[in-house]
Structure formats: C-alpha cells, structure tokens
Design an enzyme around this catalytic site. Structure first.
Site, short mmCIF file in Angstrom:
data_model
loop_
_atom_site.label_atom_id
_atom_site.label_comp_id
_atom_site.label_asym_id
_atom_site.label_seq_id
_atom_site.Cartn_x
_atom_site.Cartn_y
_atom_site.Cartn_z
N ASP A 22 3.09 -1.35 -5.19
CA ASP A 22 4.42 -1.76 -5.24
C ASP A 22 4.89 -2.47 -3.76
O ASP A 22 5.63 -3.46 -3.81
CB ASP A 22 5.22 -0.24 -5.01
CG ASP A 22 6.52 -0.37 -5.21
OD1 ASP A 22 7.28 -1.53 -5.33
OD2 ASP A 22 7.43 0.77 -5.15
N ASP B 58 -4.07 -0.47 4.86
CA ASP B 58 -3.41 -0.90 6.03
C ASP B 58 -3.87 -2.36 6.64
O ASP B 58 -3.40 -3.22 7.04
CB ASP B 58 -3.51 0.06 7.30
CG ASP B 58 -5.24 0.68 7.18
OD1 ASP B 58 -5.85 0.52 6.34
OD2 ASP B 58 -5.38 1.27 8.40
N TYR C 267 3.47 8.33 -7.78
CA TYR C 267 5.26 8.14 -8.23
C TYR C 267 5.35 9.24 -9.52
O TYR C 267 6.38 9.30 -9.90
CB TYR C 267 5.07 6.84 -8.82
CG TYR C 267 5.54 5.85 -7.50
CD1 TYR C 267 5.38 6.21 -6.21
CD2 TYR C 267 5.64 4.53 -7.87
CE1 TYR C 267 5.52 5.44 -5.39
CE2 TYR C 267 5.97 3.59 -6.72
CZ TYR C 267 5.91 4.17 -5.45
OH TYR C 267 5.96 3.10 -4.40
N ASP D 161 5.29 -7.10 -3.19
CA ASP D 161 6.54 -7.47 -2.64
C ASP D 161 6.03 -8.37 -1.46
O ASP D 161 6.75 -9.57 -1.28
CB ASP D 161 7.47 -6.46 -2.39
CG ASP D 161 8.48 -6.04 -3.45
OD1 ASP D 161 8.18 -6.59 -4.65
OD2 ASP D 161 9.72 -5.61 -2.88
N LYS E 272 -7.42 3.76 0.43
CA LYS E 272 -7.08 4.49 1.54
C LYS E 272 -8.33 5.62 1.27
O LYS E 272 -8.17 6.66 1.42
CB LYS E 272 -5.56 5.16 1.72
CG LYS E 272 -5.40 5.38 3.02
CD LYS E 272 -5.25 4.58 3.91
CE LYS E 272 -5.09 5.12 5.49
NZ LYS E 272 -5.12 4.02 6.41
#
Ligand code: NAD
Length: 355
Positions: free
Chosen positions: A246, A222, A135, A250, A190
C-alpha cells in the site's frame, strides 16, 4: 474475449470512452458491455454495485474500470458509498494481486521531484498482495488490556497473518510477471522483526526455486522505501504484502510525478482482472473535458497483456502513448511551457492516429 466496461463517476466516463475507442481500433475480437457502477449506479438502482453489474463483471475476462466517488455521496452510510463497489468487485472476483507499474516517460522526466538522472528510463512493477495481512487478519478490535505495559488501559489490536497458499500465489504472479520483463524479483518484507514476514521470505524463496531463470533477492521494507528514492532503477519487479505494498506502491507511483499517467491491474488466480487508472474520479475537473485519459488507455494495454494474452497490441498502445508525448501533446495535468495543451478528446484522438 469479453470485457465489462464500468466507467463509474466523475471523469470516469470521459477517460473510459477514450480507452474504448483505442481498444476498438485494434481489430481484435473483443466484445464489450457497459454497466453502471459507483455513485451512478447508486443513483439509478440504489446500490453502488448492482447485481447486474456484478454478474457482468464475473462473466467477463476482464473489467475496464474508470473511477468512482463524488462529494455528493460522502454522507451516505458506508455500505452505499461509491467506493464500496471496488471492494465488492475485489472480494467477489477474488482479486488478490495488485500490479502497478511506475514508468518514467522521457518527455515527462521533469514532472518528478527526483533528479532526472535518477528516474530517466525508470520502469518498475510493484506487486502488492491485496486480500490478506494485517488489513484483514482476525481477531481485531478494541478491549481493555489485561497485560502489556499498561494493564487496565483501553487498547486496540490487529492481527498480521499470511498463509502459505496466499504467499505462494502472489509469488507466482511476481515470478511470471518478471518473465515478461527483466527477470528480476525483489521480495520486500520485515523478516528481521516479524514472524509473518520471515515465513513470507521462506515461502517466496521456495517458490523461486521453480523459476531458476528469474533472479530473486530480498529486502527489508525500510531499506526498500529508501532505495526507491535513492536508486529506483535498481528494481524490476517488487513483490510485497498488503500493508507494505500500500505504502510502497504510492511512493513508487509518485517517482514519475504525474497521477494521470499511472495504470493499475488487480488479478485473480485465473488471470481475470480489473484494470483501472491509479487516480480517482477527480470531481473537481469532471465534465470539463480536460482529464488525462492516458492512465486508462495504459490500463487497457495492461488488460491485453495480463488477462487476454495479447502482448503485441499491448505494446502497440504503449508505443502510441510514447509517440503522442514525443509530439509534445499534453493534457493540463502534465502541461509544461513549450508543449501543446490538448483536451481529453484530442488526446484520445492523437493516440488513435499514432496507433
Ligand atoms: P483524485 O485522484 O480523484 O484527484 C486528485 C487530484 O488529481 C485532483 O486535483 C484531480 O483533478 C487530479 N487528477 C486525478 N486524475 C486526473 C486525470 N486523469 N487527469 C487530470 N487530473 C487528474 O483523488 P481525490 O480528489 O482524493 O478523490 C476524488 C474522489 O475519487 C473521491 O470520491 C475518492 O473517494 C475517489 N477515489 C476513487 C478511486 C477509485 O475509483 N479507484 C481512487 C481514489 C479516489
């Protein structure tokens, strides 16, 4: 203990007022000072984060924040939009650790889209790194490709990067938070594909050696996304980078099904923090007196726990919230047949009585 109270816009003023009453009822020596932020600050002073508000936030041990934003400001240039106040506070206070608990209250178990037995008793904490990763990594931009599959074509690119100190400090936050809970940390990465996240895994493992009393395991993102809906109770503390956090925070938040119940904290290296509900300013219900103040009241409890080292009063607030839910009191967002619908003010008053 000094707290900056920044109610903001929309329902922000209504819900923060209830949290302030709860803090005042605790008999702690807390000094509170209120200031404008977001659209309200823009209207009064021409900027969503005025100098005076920022100064107050910097001097305080913690910031209790409501929410910012309203449709009437959507056409302002980006730098003046209410939401920029949050980014400004994060940057100026160095808030790099975002903590979001996902707790399923027994009485609200039916609000989740998952089967009750999967989420009954759920209590997990997602810790997201907030200032690094793809980001914010440089360089980034658009250009004409000189290599790759389509040389000469327009392309866009971002840079994923994490430095050792950035990973170390978020890992410490996770291990220390785990010590206040069930002493288990799952680091999500990852590492099988990304160099950045193999490094992340190596550094988190090194930091973990300093916490032999906390169990550490690693999971690919994942798989973590899958396990969060398959068997969320297997997690205690989950720590991850900015982008994965992020998304996963959620996902975890929605396990509980009710946005009006979800607190959050953003901390810096000296435990100074910004505490806010996970929801926004809800302009659609602002001024109607029906907003759920519990996420903000629970954010105040997190503030006591993480910035002010007041674990006992934090637990008192959380127990009071459980008690009002057990009494069957519900604001409109969590109402179901057979329970009693109450207003924002009535919910706040019920928490005070339970305290
Ligand atoms: P929102 O979270 O404000 O509202 C989404 C829905 O949930 C609405 O129907 C709202 O009525 C409901 N809701 C939210 N909080 C509630 C509560 N406490 N009690 C009862 N119902 C509640 O998201 P949105 O509508 O996408 O955004 C509205 C504004 O809020 C926008 O300007 C957005 O930019 C801003 N926003 C601010 C923050 C923040 O301040 N941290 C976060 C998200 C959105």
């Amino acid at each position: 203990m000094k707290i900056a109270v920044l109610p903001g816009d929309g329902i922000g003023t209504e819900i923060v007022a209830e949290a302030v009453k709860v803090l005042n009822a605790l008999d702690l020596k807390i000094e509170m000072e209120t200031a404008l932020v977001g659209g309200a600050a823009y209207k009064a002073h021409g900027h969503p984060l005025p100098e005076a508000t920022l100064k107050l936030a910097k001097q305080a041990d913690a910031v209790l924040f409501g929410a910012v934003g309203d449709w009437q400001y959507d056409n302002l240039e980006r730098a003046l939009r209410p939401e920029q106040a949050i980014l400004g506070l994060r940057k100026n206070l160095g808030l790099f650790a975002n903590l979001r608990p996902a707790i399923c209250y027994e009485q609200l178990v039916d609000a989740s889209s998952l089967k009750p037995e999967l989420i009954s008793g759920l209590d997990i904490l997602i810790i997201r790194e907030l200032t690094g990763d793809v980001y914010f990594g440089q360089p980034r931009g658009r250009r004409v490709a000189t290599d790759g599959l389509f040389p000469g074509a327009d392309e866009a690119f971002d840079t994923m990067r994490y430095s050792r100190p950035e990973i170390e400090r978020i890992a410490h936050v996770a291990f220390q938070a785990a010590r206040k809970r069930s002493r288990r940390v799952t680091s999500v990465d990852k590492a099988n594909v990304l160099e950045t996240f193999q490094f992340w895994r190596d550094v988190v493992t090194e930091v973990g050696l300093q916490y032999p009393d906390v169990e550490l395991d690693h999971m690919y993102v994942d798989n973590a996304a899958m396990q969060l809906v398959r068997d969320p109770k297997k997690f205690d503390v989950v720590v991850t980078g900015n982008m994965f956090g992020d998304i996963l925070s959620d996902e975890a938040a929605m396990l509980t099904g009710s946005i009006g119940m979800l607190p959050s904290a953003s901390l810096n290296a000296s435990k100074q923090g910004l505490y806010e509900p996970s929801h926004g300013s809800a302009p659609d219900i602002a001024g109607k007196g029906i907003a759920n103040p519990l996420a903000t009241i629970l954010s105040a409890a997190m503030m006591l726990r993480y910035s002010l080292d007041q674990e006992a009063p934090a637990q008192r607030i959380e127990a009071a919230v459980k008690s009002v839910l057990a009494q069957g009191l519900r604001t409109a967002d969590i109402f179901s047949p057979g329970t009693t619908r109450v207003s924002t003010l009535e919910m706040g008053a019920a928490v005070l009585r339970a305290l």
